[in-house]
Design a protein around this motif. Structure first.
Motif, PDB file in Angstrom:
ATOM      1  N   ALA A 166       0.926  -1.253  -0.027  1.00  0.00           N
ATOM      2  CA  ALA A 166      -0.129   0.019  -0.090  1.00  0.00           C
ATOM      3  C   ALA A 166       0.986   1.342  -0.070  1.00  0.00           C
ATOM      4  CB  ALA A 166      -0.966  -0.008   1.136  1.00  0.00           C
ATOM      5  N   ASP A 167       1.843   1.205   0.642  1.00  0.00           N
ATOM      6  CA  ASP A 167       2.772   2.309   0.824  1.00  0.00           C
ATOM      7  C   ASP A 167       3.177   2.530  -0.528  1.00  0.00           C
ATOM      8  OD1 ASP A 167       2.637   2.706   3.423  1.00  0.00           O
ATOM      9  OD2 ASP A 167       4.347   1.815   3.955  1.00  0.00           O
ATOM     10  N   GLU A 168       3.798   1.587  -1.272  1.00  0.00           N
ATOM     11  CA  GLU A 168       4.318   1.652  -2.663  1.00  0.00           C
ATOM     12  C   GLU A 168       3.424   2.237  -3.771  1.00  0.00           C
ATOM     13  OE1 GLU A 168       6.424  -2.101  -3.601  1.00  0.00           O
ATOM     14  OE2 GLU A 168       7.891  -1.753  -2.151  1.00  0.00           O
ATOM     15  N   LEU A 169       2.058   1.621  -3.578  1.00  0.00           N
ATOM     16  CA  LEU A 169       0.923   2.163  -4.438  1.00  0.00           C
ATOM     17  C   LEU A 169       0.997   3.696  -4.517  1.00  0.00           C
ATOM     18  CD1 LEU A 169      -1.599  -0.398  -3.908  1.00  0.00           C
ATOM     19  CD2 LEU A 169      -0.358  -0.092  -6.197  1.00  0.00           C
ATOM     20  N   ALA A 170       1.266   4.429  -3.726  1.00  0.00           N
ATOM     21  CA  ALA A 170       1.362   5.989  -3.517  1.00  0.00           C
ATOM     22  C   ALA A 170       2.182   6.376  -4.834  1.00  0.00           C
ATOM     23  CB  ALA A 170       1.964   6.600  -2.346  1.00  0.00           C
ATOM     24  N   GLY A 171       3.046   5.791  -5.170  1.00  0.00           N
ATOM     25  CA  GLY A 171       3.811   6.329  -6.275  1.00  0.00           C
ATOM     26  C   GLY A 171       3.345   5.918  -7.735  1.00  0.00           C
ATOM     27  N   ILE A 172       2.320   4.803  -7.737  1.00  0.00           N
ATOM     28  CA  ILE A 172       1.698   4.372  -8.983  1.00  0.00           C
ATOM     29  C   ILE A 172       1.161   5.289 -10.028  1.00  0.00           C
ATOM     30  CG2 ILE A 172      -0.667   3.865  -8.396  1.00  0.00           C
ATOM     31  CD1 ILE A 172       1.759   1.629  -9.989  1.00  0.00           C
ATOM     32  N   PRO A 173       0.412   6.436  -9.658  1.00  0.00           N
ATOM     33  CA  PRO A 173       0.065   7.502 -10.685  1.00  0.00           C
ATOM     34  C   PRO A 173       1.543   7.778 -11.448  1.00  0.00           C
ATOM     35  CG  PRO A 173      -0.678   7.905  -8.764  1.00  0.00           C
ATOM     36  CD  PRO A 173       0.313   6.922  -8.419  1.00  0.00           C
ATOM     37  N   ILE A 175       4.337   6.244 -11.970  1.00  0.00           N
ATOM     38  CA  ILE A 175       5.120   4.877 -12.415  1.00  0.00           C
ATOM     39  C   ILE A 175       3.918   4.456 -13.686  1.00  0.00           C
ATOM     40  CG2 ILE A 175       5.210   2.599 -12.322  1.00  0.00           C
ATOM     41  CD1 ILE A 175       5.628   3.050  -9.199  1.00  0.00           C
ATOM     42  N   LEU A 176       2.629   4.681 -13.582  1.00  0.00           N
ATOM     43  CA  LEU A 176       2.094   4.322 -14.821  1.00  0.00           C
ATOM     44  C   LEU A 176       2.130   5.418 -16.149  1.00  0.00           C
ATOM     45  CD1 LEU A 176      -1.405   2.852 -13.251  1.00  0.00           C
ATOM     46  CD2 LEU A 176       0.766   1.645 -14.156  1.00  0.00           C
ATOM     47  N   VAL A 177       2.670   6.531 -15.570  1.00  0.00           N
ATOM     48  CA  VAL A 177       2.751   7.692 -16.784  1.00  0.00           C
ATOM     49  C   VAL A 177       4.042   6.933 -17.567  1.00  0.00           C
ATOM     50  CG1 VAL A 177       3.387   9.929 -17.227  1.00  0.00           C
ATOM     51  CG2 VAL A 177       1.399   9.408 -15.713  1.00  0.00           C
ATOM     52  N   GLU A 178       4.985   6.596 -16.941  1.00  0.00           N
ATOM     53  CA  GLU A 178       6.259   5.975 -17.534  1.00  0.00           C
ATOM     54  C   GLU A 178       5.773   4.735 -18.155  1.00  0.00           C
ATOM     55  OE1 GLU A 178       9.250   7.820 -17.572  1.00  0.00           O
ATOM     56  OE2 GLU A 178       7.929   9.376 -16.585  1.00  0.00           O
ATOM     57  N   VAL A 179       4.954   4.140 -17.734  1.00  0.00           N
ATOM     58  CA  VAL A 179       4.442   2.979 -18.438  1.00  0.00           C
ATOM     59  C   VAL A 179       3.953   3.200 -19.880  1.00  0.00           C
ATOM     60  CG1 VAL A 179       3.033   0.935 -18.475  1.00  0.00           C
ATOM     61  CG2 VAL A 179       4.302   1.486 -16.595  1.00  0.00           C
ATOM     62  N   ALA A 180       3.298   4.326 -19.895  1.00  0.00           N
ATOM     63  CA  ALA A 180       2.452   4.712 -20.991  1.00  0.00           C
ATOM     64  C   ALA A 180       3.442   5.424 -22.141  1.00  0.00           C
ATOM     65  CB  ALA A 180       1.210   5.754 -20.475  1.00  0.00           C
ATOM     66  N   LYS A 181       4.426   5.937 -21.232  1.00  0.00           N
ATOM     67  CA  LYS A 181       5.275   6.557 -22.543  1.00  0.00           C
ATOM     68  C   LYS A 181       6.073   5.481 -23.271  1.00  0.00           C
ATOM     69  CE  LYS A 181       6.039  10.907 -19.965  1.00  0.00           C
ATOM     70  NZ  LYS A 181       6.770  11.661 -18.880  1.00  0.00           N
ATOM     71  N   GLN A 182       6.851   4.568 -22.272  1.00  0.00           N
ATOM     72  CA  GLN A 182       7.404   3.484 -23.006  1.00  0.00           C
ATOM     73  C   GLN A 182       6.684   2.738 -23.814  1.00  0.00           C
ATOM     74  OE1 GLN A 182       9.370   0.925 -20.143  1.00  0.00           O
ATOM     75  NE2 GLN A 182       9.618  -0.757 -21.768  1.00  0.00           N
ATOM     76  N   ALA A 183       5.308   2.627 -23.698  1.00  0.00           N
ATOM     77  CA  ALA A 183       4.308   1.743 -24.654  1.00  0.00           C
ATOM     78  C   ALA A 183       3.968   2.571 -25.803  1.00  0.00           C
ATOM     79  CB  ALA A 183       3.203   1.536 -23.868  1.00  0.00           C
ATOM     80  N   ASP A 281       3.834  -7.986 -22.543  1.00  0.00           N
ATOM     81  CA  ASP A 281       4.591  -8.542 -21.341  1.00  0.00           C
ATOM     82  C   ASP A 281       4.719  -7.502 -20.304  1.00  0.00           C
ATOM     83  OD1 ASP A 281       5.964 -10.294 -19.507  1.00  0.00           O
ATOM     84  OD2 ASP A 281       7.184 -11.297 -21.051  1.00  0.00           O
ATOM     85  N   THR A 282       4.407  -7.804 -19.043  1.00  0.00           N
ATOM     86  CA  THR A 282       4.586  -6.674 -18.234  1.00  0.00           C
ATOM     87  C   THR A 282       6.054  -6.678 -17.548  1.00  0.00           C
ATOM     88  OG1 THR A 282       4.072  -8.259 -16.213  1.00  0.00           O
ATOM     89  CG2 THR A 282       2.039  -6.982 -17.029  1.00  0.00           C
ATOM     90  N   ARG A 283       6.726  -7.857 -18.020  1.00  0.00           N
ATOM     91  CA  ARG A 283       8.220  -7.758 -17.437  1.00  0.00           C
ATOM     92  C   ARG A 283       8.776  -6.620 -18.339  1.00  0.00           C
ATOM     93  NH1 ARG A 283      10.546 -13.964 -16.997  1.00  0.00           N
ATOM     94  NH2 ARG A 283       9.588 -14.481 -15.070  1.00  0.00           N
ATOM     95  N   ASP A 284       8.464  -6.331 -19.314  1.00  0.00           N
ATOM     96  CA  ASP A 284       9.020  -5.152 -20.224  1.00  0.00           C
ATOM     97  C   ASP A 284       9.098  -3.789 -19.525  1.00  0.00           C
ATOM     98  OD1 ASP A 284       9.644  -7.278 -22.114  1.00  0.00           O
ATOM     99  OD2 ASP A 284       7.904  -6.706 -23.241  1.00  0.00           O
ATOM    100  N   TYR A 285       8.431  -3.593 -18.627  1.00  0.00           N
ATOM    101  CA  TYR A 285       8.377  -2.208 -17.961  1.00  0.00           C
ATOM    102  C   TYR A 285       8.793  -2.239 -16.623  1.00  0.00           C
ATOM    103  CZ  TYR A 285       5.302  -1.681 -21.849  1.00  0.00           C
ATOM    104  OH  TYR A 285       4.795  -1.726 -23.280  1.00  0.00           O
ATOM    105  N   PRO A 286       9.706  -1.467 -16.035  1.00  0.00           N
ATOM    106  CA  PRO A 286      10.479  -1.631 -14.872  1.00  0.00           C
ATOM    107  C   PRO A 286       9.739  -1.187 -13.637  1.00  0.00           C
ATOM    108  CG  PRO A 286      11.558   0.049 -16.607  1.00  0.00           C
ATOM    109  CD  PRO A 286      10.209  -0.295 -17.235  1.00  0.00           C
ATOM    110  N   LEU A 287       8.676  -0.219 -13.684  1.00  0.00           N
ATOM    111  CA  LEU A 287       7.894  -0.147 -12.421  1.00  0.00           C
ATOM    112  C   LEU A 287       8.801   0.133 -11.285  1.00  0.00           C
ATOM    113  CD1 LEU A 287       5.371  -3.325 -12.514  1.00  0.00           C
ATOM    114  CD2 LEU A 287       5.322  -0.895 -13.674  1.00  0.00           C
TER     115      LEU A 287
END
Length: 333
Positions: A166-173, A175-183, A281-287
């Motif tokens: 739950a603490d780490e999810l605070a940074g998920i917004p 993180i997902l922007v970076e996923v979108a940029k990579q994708a 593949d989700t492994r392709d994204y650093p998170l």
């Protein structure tokens, strides 16, 4: 990025994650009250989005947790639905008719009802016992569902890592922007290569089976009017593989849970037949900032972000708006 409003995306996802204190207070109260059945009720995409959390509960908990279709619940009933049941609903608009009627049905049986939505004055918000509200149009609901299920499992002694997650999810917004940029370039290339494809074969398993179903039915079929076949990777060798041909467009969703080997097996066979196999593949994204042990749990969120980019580029190359409908909420049924 094409059609991507980054400030809006960040605000919406942050509003979902910010519900953590309310979710934890609610779960604690429900656990203390002694409920013994959790129904995850949805319709269409919101039903499919419940499956990862039924899957999580099934493999880690002895609690009775089931994803159910709203309309079927009303028609068929459920023998365990009663005063010790919690029924949880999600709705982007807050107006989905099947879900509204299912809320009323569950309450008539004595169940405690909960909803996640972005519209506090909507029927899905006002008819339940407790509604937790994010910003309008916030999607997907995996943020809230993962917090809800994680806290529930922690309280039952079935998930030791919840607080860290739950603490780490605070940074998920971010993180997902970076996923979108990579994708983005991957999505653009896929759409350009498949401008004229009119049939897709989708494969996924584990906690990505729900997303596989959702992307097939709610995006490619509903929003793009494309024909699809969808099959669980564990079921791939029991009939659906006979539909593969050399030019079949195959999409494979690969996650990081214990079912990964099943999807690997399906991928290996598909590539022996079709010359058009794409693996997301989700492994392709650093998170960055997410611990390795939690990556598998976040696979539905990662793939939703990646495939949202694909959807926008399919809209571009096909000149077919994602908002266009012929029948859904257009005709009475």
């Amino acid at each position: 990025m094409l059609g991507f409003n980054e400030p809006e995306f960040l605000a919406q996802t942050a509003s979902a994650v910010a519900l953590r204190p309310q979710i934890e207070e609610l779960v604690d109260r429900l656990v203390d009250a002694g409920f013994d059945t959790l129904l995850l009720v949805g319709a269409g995409g919101t039903y499919a989005q419940m499956w990862p959390y039924e899957h999580l509960a099934r493999r880690t908990s002895t609690l009775d947790v089931r994803a159910v279709i709203a309309a079927e619940l009303i028609a068929s009933g459920d023998a365990r639905l009663g005063e010790r049941t919690v029924a949880l609903f999600t709705s982007v608009s807050g107006t989905t008719d099947d879900s509204v009627r299912a809320i009323e049905y569950c309450k008539s049986k004595g169940a405690y009802t909960v909803s996640f939505t972005g519209h506090p004055d909507s029927p899905v918000a006002t008819k339940v016992d407790t509604a937790l509200i994010s910003q309008p149009k916030t999607w997907p609901f995996d943020f809230q569902l993962l917090l809800f299920m994680g806290r529930l499992l922690e309280r039952r002694g079935e998930f030791d890592g919840y607080a860290k997650l739950a603490d780490e999810l605070a940074g998920i917004p971010e993180i997902l922007v970076e996923v979108a940029k990579q994708a983005e370039p991957v999505a653009a290339a896929f759409a350009d290569a498949h401008k004229d494809s009119d049939y897709y074969f989708l494969i996924g398993g584990g906690n990505l089976w729900g997303f596989t179903y959702l992307y097939s039915m709610c995006i490619l079929e509903e929003m793009q009017w494309l024909r699809t076949t969808r099959v669980h990777s564990a079921e791939f060798f029991h009939g659906s593989l006979e539909l593969l041909e050399e030019n079949t467009s195959v999409i494979i969703f690969q996650g990081e849970d214990e079912t990964r080997a099943l999807t690997d097996r399906a991928e290996s066979f598909a590539k022996r037949v079709s010359k058009d196999v794409t693996v997301f593949d989700t492994r392709d994204y650093p998170l960055t900032g997410i611990s390795p042990e939690f990556r598998g749990l976040l696979a539905p969120l990662v793939l939703d972000t990646v495939m949202s980019r694909v959807s926008k580029h399919l809209e571009r190359v096909r000149d077919h708006s994602l908002d266009l409908r012929r029948y859904y909420r257009v005709m009475d049924y």
